[in-house]
Design a protein around this motif. Structure first.
Motif, mmCIF file in Angstrom:
data_model
loop_
_atom_site.group_PDB
_atom_site.id
_atom_site.type_symbol
_atom_site.label_atom_id
_atom_site.label_comp_id
_atom_site.label_asym_id
_atom_site.label_seq_id
_atom_site.Cartn_x
_atom_site.Cartn_y
_atom_site.Cartn_z
ATOM 1 N N ALA A 1 0.822 -1.203 0.000
ATOM 2 C CA ALA A 1 0.000 0.000 0.000
ATOM 3 C C ALA A 1 0.865 1.266 0.000
ATOM 4 O O ALA A 1 0.519 2.263 -0.652
ATOM 5 N N ALA A 2 1.971 1.227 0.724
ATOM 6 C CA ALA A 2 2.868 2.383 0.759
ATOM 7 C C ALA A 2 3.473 2.645 -0.623
ATOM 8 O O ALA A 2 3.612 3.795 -1.057
ATOM 9 N N PHE A 3 3.814 1.575 -1.338
ATOM 10 C CA PHE A 3 4.353 1.725 -2.693
ATOM 11 C C PHE A 3 3.278 2.278 -3.624
ATOM 12 O O PHE A 3 3.559 3.122 -4.487
ATOM 13 N N ALA A 4 2.053 1.826 -3.444
ATOM 14 C CA ALA A 4 0.948 2.356 -4.245
ATOM 15 C C ALA A 4 0.751 3.848 -3.994
ATOM 16 O O ALA A 4 0.533 4.624 -4.938
ATOM 17 N N ARG A 5 0.835 4.262 -2.752
ATOM 18 C CA ARG A 5 0.700 5.691 -2.444
ATOM 19 C C ARG A 5 1.817 6.492 -3.101
ATOM 20 O O ARG A 5 1.593 7.603 -3.590
ATOM 21 N N ARG A 6 3.014 5.924 -3.109
ATOM 22 C CA ARG A 6 4.141 6.607 -3.754
ATOM 23 C C ARG A 6 3.862 6.804 -5.248
ATOM 24 O O ARG A 6 4.141 7.860 -5.816
ATOM 25 N N GLY B 1 -5.863 -6.711 -10.460
ATOM 26 C CA GLY B 1 -6.506 -7.612 -9.517
ATOM 27 C C GLY B 1 -7.717 -6.956 -8.877
ATOM 28 O O GLY B 1 -8.519 -6.302 -9.553
ATOM 29 N N THR B 2 -7.832 -7.078 -7.578
ATOM 30 C CA THR B 2 -8.976 -6.514 -6.853
ATOM 31 C C THR B 2 -8.642 -5.199 -6.150
ATOM 32 O O THR B 2 -9.411 -4.720 -5.336
ATOM 33 N N CYS B 3 -7.479 -4.633 -6.468
ATOM 34 C CA CYS B 3 -7.047 -3.342 -5.909
ATOM 35 C C CYS B 3 -6.896 -3.383 -4.391
ATOM 36 O O CYS B 3 -7.116 -2.372 -3.706
ATOM 37 N N THR B 4 -6.495 -4.507 -3.842
ATOM 38 C CA THR B 4 -6.324 -4.586 -2.393
ATOM 39 C C THR B 4 -5.252 -3.611 -1.895
ATOM 40 O O THR B 4 -5.425 -2.989 -0.847
ATOM 41 N N THR C 1 -4.015 -0.924 -3.630
ATOM 42 C CA THR C 1 -4.078 0.410 -4.211
ATOM 43 C C THR C 1 -5.325 1.203 -3.850
ATOM 44 O O THR C 1 -5.359 2.422 -4.031
ATOM 45 N N ALA C 2 -6.356 0.543 -3.337
ATOM 46 C CA ALA C 2 -7.662 1.192 -3.179
ATOM 47 C C ALA C 2 -7.595 2.458 -2.332
ATOM 48 O O ALA C 2 -8.159 3.494 -2.704
ATOM 49 N N ASP C 3 -6.937 2.407 -1.187
ATOM 50 C CA ASP C 3 -6.911 3.580 -0.309
ATOM 51 C C ASP C 3 -6.256 4.767 -0.999
ATOM 52 O O ASP C 3 -6.736 5.909 -0.902
ATOM 53 N N ALA C 4 -5.162 4.506 -1.714
ATOM 54 C CA ALA C 4 -4.472 5.587 -2.417
ATOM 55 C C ALA C 4 -5.337 6.144 -3.537
ATOM 56 O O ALA C 4 -5.387 7.370 -3.749
ATOM 57 N N LEU D 1 -14.808 -6.881 -8.092
ATOM 58 C CA LEU D 1 -14.435 -6.648 -6.690
ATOM 59 C C LEU D 1 -13.667 -5.341 -6.537
ATOM 60 O O LEU D 1 -13.840 -4.623 -5.545
ATOM 61 N N ALA D 2 -12.812 -5.032 -7.515
ATOM 62 C CA ALA D 2 -12.078 -3.763 -7.464
ATOM 63 C C ALA D 2 -13.047 -2.587 -7.503
ATOM 64 O O ALA D 2 -12.901 -1.613 -6.747
ATOM 65 N N ALA D 3 -14.045 -2.673 -8.361
ATOM 66 C CA ALA D 3 -15.032 -1.589 -8.466
ATOM 67 C C ALA D 3 -15.813 -1.430 -7.168
ATOM 68 O O ALA D 3 -16.106 -0.296 -6.734
#
Length: 217
Positions: free
Chosen positions: A50-55, A70-73, A75-78, A98-100
C-alpha cells in the motif's frame, strides 16, 4: 438517479470468454490482503504494498494506468484519496468487479475511474497516454520481463514514471514456494532482486520476497 446508474461499467477489450481468476476472485482477494499469509509465505506485509501504491499515486496528477490490477487490495486507499483520472485493467472480470466495489464512494463508482477488462500483454490504449503506470505483483508471472516492461513504458508520457513490484527469490521459504509454483506452471522462472536490478539498470528495493522498481518513461 436510477439504481442502475450506481453500478460500475466494466468495459471489455478481451475476446476470451473469461479468466481462471473469475471463480476464485474472492479467495485471491482474501489471500493477497492477508497479513498472516504474506508474513508466512513472503516475509513481508500488505502495508508495504500500500505504501508503494501511495508513492505511485503521489508521483503526479495526470492520468494513471493500473495494469493487472486484480482486486485493488493494495491500491484502493491511495486511489480513493486521489483525484487523478485512473484506468484499472485486469483480464478477469471477477477481479474488476471486486475492485469496483472496493473503489465505490457512497455506493457509487469512484469519479474519473474506468474499469477495462484487458490483456496486460496487449493493452488497448494509444501509446503515451498516461503520466503514471502501475503494475503490482505481476512481473514474476512473466517469462520475458524486459519485453513486458517495454510495453508498459510505451504507455507513458514523456517524463512519466512506471511503478512495478515482483516476487523474487530471496528468503528460504519464499524461494521454495516460488520454485514450487514454477513447477506447477503458475510462475515464471524465479529471479532475484539483483537480477531485476541488472536487467533494468535501476536500484531495486526489497522487503522479504517482494521487490519494488521505479522506471522512467
Amino acid at each position: 438517479m436510477s439504481p442502475a446508474s450506481t453500478e460500475p461499467v466494466i468495459e471489455s477489450a478481451w475476446d476470451a470468454p473469461g479468466s481462471v481468476y473469475d471463480r476464485g476472485a474472492a479467495t485471491y482477494d482474501a489471500m493477497v490482503g492477508s497479513r498472516l499469509y504474506n508474513r508466512l509465505a513472503w516475509n513481508t506485509d500488505p502495508a508495504d504494498y500500500a505504501a508503494f501504491a501511495r508513492r505511485a499515486v503521489d508521483s503526479g496528477d495526470g492520468p494513471l494506468l493500473d495494469v493487472a490490477a486484480g482486486t485493488c487490495t493494495a491500491t484502493a486507499d491511495a486511489y480513493l484519496a486521489s483525484r487523478r483520472p485512473i484506468v484499472i485493467t485486469d483480464r478477469s472480470r471477477g477481479m474488476l468487479t471486486l475492485a469496483a466495489q472496493r473503489l465505490a464512494v457512497d455506493g457509487r463508482p469512484r469519479p474519473d475511474t474506468r474499469f477495462v477488462q484487458a490483456d496486460a500483454f496487449a493493452l488497448p490504449f494509444p501509446p503515451r497516454g498516461f503520466e503514471t503506470v502501475v503494475c503490482l505483483g505481476f512481473l514474476h508471472l512473466v517469462d520475458d520481463p524486459a519485453e513486458f516492461v517495454a510495453g508498459l513504458r510505451a504507455q507513458l508520457r514523456p517524463g512519466g514514471r512506471l511503478f512495478v513490484s515482483s516476487l523474487v527469490a530471496a528468503t528460504p521459504v519464499g524461494t521454495r514456494y516460488l520454485r514450487f509454483l514454477h513447477r506447477l506452471g503458475e510462475m515464471a522462472t524465479p529471479r532475484t532482486a539483483d537480477q531485476l536490478a541488472d536487467m533494468f539498470g535501476v536500484p531495486v528495493r526489497r522487503r522479504g520476497s517482494m521487490a519494488y522498481l521505479e522506471l522512467d518513461a
